[in-house]
Every structure is written in C-alpha cells, then in structure tokens.
Write an enzyme that holds these catalytic residues in place. Structure first.
Site, PDB file in Angstrom:
ATOM      1  N   ARG A  37     -42.979  17.196 -55.938  1.00  7.54           N
ATOM      2  CA  ARG A  37     -42.843  16.649 -54.593  1.00  7.54           C
ATOM      3  C   ARG A  37     -41.622  17.233 -53.866  1.00  7.54           C
ATOM      4  O   ARG A  37     -41.418  18.446 -53.848  1.00  7.54           O
ATOM      5  CB  ARG A  37     -42.832  15.110 -54.636  1.00  7.54           C
ATOM      6  CG  ARG A  37     -44.157  14.513 -55.145  1.00  7.54           C
ATOM      7  CD  ARG A  37     -44.022  13.060 -55.534  1.00  7.54           C
ATOM      8  NE  ARG A  37     -43.702  12.199 -54.411  1.00  7.54           N
ATOM      9  CZ  ARG A  37     -44.593  11.552 -53.654  1.00  7.54           C
ATOM     10  NH1 ARG A  37     -45.890  11.681 -53.888  1.00  7.54           N
ATOM     11  NH2 ARG A  37     -44.205  10.772 -52.668  1.00  7.54           N
TER      12      ARG A  37
ATOM     13  N   TYR B  43     -34.719  -1.479 -53.054  1.00  7.12           N
ATOM     14  CA  TYR B  43     -34.766  -0.036 -52.774  1.00  7.12           C
ATOM     15  C   TYR B  43     -34.041   0.281 -51.467  1.00  7.12           C
ATOM     16  O   TYR B  43     -33.243   1.223 -51.403  1.00  7.12           O
ATOM     17  CB  TYR B  43     -36.219   0.430 -52.691  1.00  7.12           C
ATOM     18  CG  TYR B  43     -36.378   1.863 -52.236  1.00  7.12           C
ATOM     19  CD1 TYR B  43     -36.228   2.915 -53.136  1.00  7.12           C
ATOM     20  CD2 TYR B  43     -36.673   2.166 -50.903  1.00  7.12           C
ATOM     21  CE1 TYR B  43     -36.358   4.239 -52.716  1.00  7.12           C
ATOM     22  CE2 TYR B  43     -36.808   3.485 -50.483  1.00  7.12           C
ATOM     23  CZ  TYR B  43     -36.653   4.514 -51.392  1.00  7.12           C
ATOM     24  OH  TYR B  43     -36.778   5.814 -50.972  1.00  7.12           O
TER      25      TYR B  43
ATOM     26  N   SER C 246     -21.101  22.224 -51.805  1.00  9.30           N
ATOM     27  CA  SER C 246     -21.588  21.135 -50.964  1.00  9.30           C
ATOM     28  C   SER C 246     -22.518  20.228 -51.762  1.00  9.30           C
ATOM     29  O   SER C 246     -23.081  20.623 -52.790  1.00  9.30           O
ATOM     30  CB  SER C 246     -22.315  21.674 -49.728  1.00  9.30           C
ATOM     31  OG  SER C 246     -23.461  22.414 -50.102  1.00  9.30           O
TER      32      SER C 246
ATOM     33  N   ASP D  12     -33.215   8.015 -47.030  1.00  6.15           N
ATOM     34  CA  ASP D  12     -34.540   7.524 -46.660  1.00  6.15           C
ATOM     35  C   ASP D  12     -34.416   6.838 -45.312  1.00  6.15           C
ATOM     36  O   ASP D  12     -33.371   6.263 -44.998  1.00  6.15           O
ATOM     37  CB  ASP D  12     -35.065   6.519 -47.703  1.00  6.15           C
ATOM     38  CG  ASP D  12     -36.567   6.279 -47.593  1.00  6.15           C
ATOM     39  OD1 ASP D  12     -37.030   5.867 -46.507  1.00  6.15           O
ATOM     40  OD2 ASP D  12     -37.290   6.503 -48.582  1.00  6.15           O
TER      41      ASP D  12
END
Length: 250
Positions: free
Chosen positions: A15, A154, A135, A141
């Site tokens: 993913r 979450y 970095s 999200d």
C-alpha cells in the site's frame, strides 16, 4: 563509504509504504523496507527492486509494540548501509474502537503502532540524521483533525503524531527537518472496495460528494508528497500537508 542516500520506511511492505519505497528507489535511494507480519510482500518488493538495481533494497522485521525490537531495528538500520538520510514513519494499525467499549489492549496497540514506535525510532536514529542533515516524514491522517466516529483511539494517536511532528521539528532543528503528510481518501475501505451493491455504490458516492476534486487520490500522490518534503523542501519543517483533494474544506 556508501555514496548513495538511504531511506528507512516503516510499514513498507504494501500500500502507501510500498509506494513510498518505490518512489525513493526510483530517485536513486537505497531503501530499507520495514515490516512486521507482511514478510511475503516485503521480500517480493525487495526482490523486485534488487532486480532493477543490485543490493539496493533490504528488509528488516520489527514489532513496533516492543521497545527492544525498536532499538534493534534502529541498530540494524545503521548496519545495513552504514548511513541513514531519511526516516519515513508510515507504520500504522487501524480499526474501530467504539467509545464505551474500547479496551486498554486496543489503546496500547493503536498508540504503539501509530505514535510510540515512531517517536522512539526517531529518537534512536536522530544522531545519525543530524550527521547527515537528514529528514523525517510522518504519515499522519486526515482524522488527526477530523476524528472518525467509532475510531477515537486511532484518531487520538494520529493527532498526537501530528503534534510529535511539530515538537521534533523544534527539537531537531536546524540539522533535521521534520514534516508530515496527511492522506485523505486514497483507497476505499474493504467494505467499499468491491461490488456493485446499491448500498456500496451509494456510500462511495457520498464520500466523493464531500471531496471538492470529486475523486479518490492515488498512492503515488502520497509518495510524491513524502519525497518532496524529505528531499526538496529545504525551507519547510514542522508542517503537515493534507493530500485529500480538498476534503478537509468540506
């Protein structure tokens, strides 16, 4: 001494994580693919990349719920290519925790995978990143700002990861830049992924209606933003960029 730059991406077997790995690899990086349980997918990704460029990809396993495993992951990371330039904290666990029924085990699992692991891995690797003027990019999200119903634990974890991004940008300045990417609707959840059931079609349409650009994003959109913040955004730190098609404006 290794001349090529090196990136570690956590939760990188598939993913979004896999897309980020492939983007860095395409741009000449040596890549370290962290996974927890997805060993088959991680090895397949590494094999594919090593066929393109020999010895350019390595897999490392670690359970980010385990502090000893985090420390070992950091140590093994520096052993792989004797350097690290970029850390991408992408690993994440996601599931519903309806308020009133959430458990301590669920809290610990979601906080560890989305926040605690990222913090302590960043801390363990910070000295090397300072040496390299490197970095860190945290994959946050959209629910960090707009919590999702029945997913309070979450959402809290991701909001904390966003706060961590800003805190570490201060802690690690001026040598290390720390930023975040907040994906919106990139992949359909499994409940909406397949089929032409009228309820599924209606639910998809409802989601798209709230996205000004009218479509889902792509994995590559997240990967490109991550690469930009890690490698090209020399005067950006402490920022979280929303890649959501404008959904946060709705």
């Amino acid at each position: 001494m290794i001349d090529e730059k090196v990136v570690l991406v956590t939760g990188a077997a598939k993913r979004i994580g896999a897309s980020i790995v492939e983007t860095f690899h395409t741009n000449g990086y040596l890549v370290i693919i962290h996974y927890n349980r997805s060993v088959v997918e991680a090895n397949a990704l590494a094999d594919r990349l090593n066929k393109k460029r020999a010895s350019s990809a390595i897999c490392l396993q670690a359970d980010l719920n385990d502090q000893e495993a985090i420390d070992l992951l950091a140590s093994e990371t520096l052993t792989c290519y004797q350097r690290l330039d970029v850390l991408v904290n992408n690993a994440s666990t996601y599931y519903a925790t309806p308020f009133g029924a959430a458990t301590q085990r669920q809290w610990d699992d979601l906080q560890n995978s989305n926040l605690r692991g990222a913090f302590f891995l960043s801390q363990a690797l910070s000295q090397e990143l300072v040496i390299r003027n490197g970095s860190i990019v945290n994959i946050v999200d959209t629910y960090a700002d707009r919590p999702l119903l029945h997913h309070s634990v979450y959402s809290i974890a991701k909001a904390s990861l966003k706060a961590m991004t800003k805190a570490l940008a201060i802690e690690l300045a001026p040598k290390v830049r720390v930023n975040g990417v907040a994906p919106g609707a990139i992949l359909w959840p499994t409940t909406l992924e397949n089929g032409n059931d009228p309820q599924v079609v209606q639910a998809r349409a409802k989601v798209l209606k709230n996205i000004p650009l009218g479509t889902l994003g792509h994995l590559q959109d997240i990967a490109d933003a991550t690469y930009f913040l890690a490698c090209d955004a020399n005067y950006i730190t402490g920022q979280v960029i929303k890649i959501d098609g404008g959904r946060s404006l709705s």
